[in-house]
Scaffold this motif. Sequence first.
Motif, PDB file in Angstrom:
ATOM      1  N   VAL A   1      49.783  39.979  67.398  1.00 44.30           N
ATOM      2  CA  VAL A   1      50.883  40.718  68.024  1.00 44.30           C
ATOM      3  C   VAL A   1      50.691  42.219  67.883  1.00 44.30           C
ATOM      4  CG1 VAL A   1      53.357  41.199  67.897  1.00 44.30           C
ATOM      5  CG2 VAL A   1      52.540  38.838  67.776  1.00 44.30           C
ATOM      6  N   GLN A   2      50.292  42.655  66.706  1.00 42.12           N
ATOM      7  CA  GLN A   2      50.236  44.092  66.415  1.00 42.12           C
ATOM      8  C   GLN A   2      48.929  44.757  66.825  1.00 42.12           C
ATOM      9  OE1 GLN A   2      51.195  44.457  62.230  1.00 42.12           O
ATOM     10  NE2 GLN A   2      53.375  44.168  62.594  1.00 42.12           N
ATOM     11  N   GLN A   3      47.827  43.994  66.808  1.00 41.57           N
ATOM     12  CA  GLN A   3      46.528  44.610  67.069  1.00 41.57           C
ATOM     13  C   GLN A   3      45.768  43.998  68.234  1.00 41.57           C
ATOM     14  OE1 GLN A   3      45.244  44.393  62.676  1.00 41.57           O
ATOM     15  NE2 GLN A   3      44.319  46.306  63.368  1.00 41.57           N
ATOM     16  N   GLY A   4      46.086  42.764  68.582  1.00 36.82           N
ATOM     17  CA  GLY A   4      45.385  42.114  69.676  1.00 36.82           C
ATOM     18  C   GLY A   4      44.638  40.886  69.201  1.00 36.82           C
ATOM     19  N   PRO A   5      43.939  40.226  70.127  1.00 35.81           N
ATOM     20  CA  PRO A   5      43.244  38.978  69.785  1.00 35.81           C
ATOM     21  C   PRO A   5      42.091  39.221  68.821  1.00 35.81           C
ATOM     22  CG  PRO A   5      42.639  39.712  71.983  1.00 35.81           C
ATOM     23  CD  PRO A   5      43.756  40.602  71.538  1.00 35.81           C
ATOM     24  N   VAL A   6      41.887  38.259  67.944  1.00 31.21           N
ATOM     25  CA  VAL A   6      40.809  38.341  66.954  1.00 31.21           C
ATOM     26  C   VAL A   6      39.548  37.731  67.540  1.00 31.21           C
ATOM     27  CG1 VAL A   6      40.021  37.567  64.691  1.00 31.21           C
ATOM     28  CG2 VAL A   6      42.389  38.316  64.997  1.00 31.21           C
ATOM     29  N   GLY A   7      38.478  38.525  67.588  1.00 32.83           N
ATOM     30  CA  GLY A   7      37.204  38.035  68.085  1.00 32.83           C
ATOM     31  C   GLY A   7      36.235  37.690  66.983  1.00 32.83           C
TER      32      GLY A   7
END
Length: 250
Positions: A89-95
């Motif tokens: 939510v705060q930083q974006g999707p984890v790759g």
Amino acid sequence: MKECSEMAQDFKQDAGTRAQAVSAIVGTGPGNGAALARRFGAQGAPVALLARSSDFSAALAQELPSARAYAADAGQPEALQAALAQVAVQQGPVGTLIYNAGSGAWGSVEEVTAADLEQCWRVNTLGLFAATQALLPGMKQLGGGHIIVIGATASRRGGAAAAAFAQAKAAQRTLAESMARQLWPQGIHVALIVIDGIVDLPRSRQRFADKGDDFFVQPAAVAESAWWLTQQPRSAWSFEIEARPFGEKW
């Protein structure tokens, strides 16, 4: 059906998207965790620093662009998954997931307790399982990803004084191998780094005060190996690599 050139362009676009995805480091403390955070944050992409307490990781996050710290106990699946949901939510999707969390209780089978054994397993193995389940949907949406697991000598063999720790690291290794066999064909690179040596930490220096620099595993070098794994071409992926000082007996 897409032409080869169109497929190559799609892959390049997906790779660009993944390059800006979040790198989540579970187990961000002094030593390997901090070095991994610095290496993966060096490119300016977002970095999520997860640790049981955010005292250290919050200060580290101030040093890095686009980094945030989150408090989560890796041995508590619900708390870990909630923290990873907050990251999205705060930083974006984890790759990229780097699973560095580890818990060691030392002693023989006559000395450790059942609680020791369970706690080692929860942090080393159950936490990896929970983190992976939480992040896989996002990685698949990105078109691929990386899961790098930090293992130990105990991943392969059990020492007499590692009755609790070795079973957890061995279980972690076989879980990672099972994940790799399933997820590689889906574009998600799962890999394990077996650290065979003593990591250079202040407490390690105190314990081995008579040893020189070459005796220790340098955290920055471990981080460089982890970064290298995420840069491997798909046609030559590695599952397991070792990180040990050149003078280590093995």
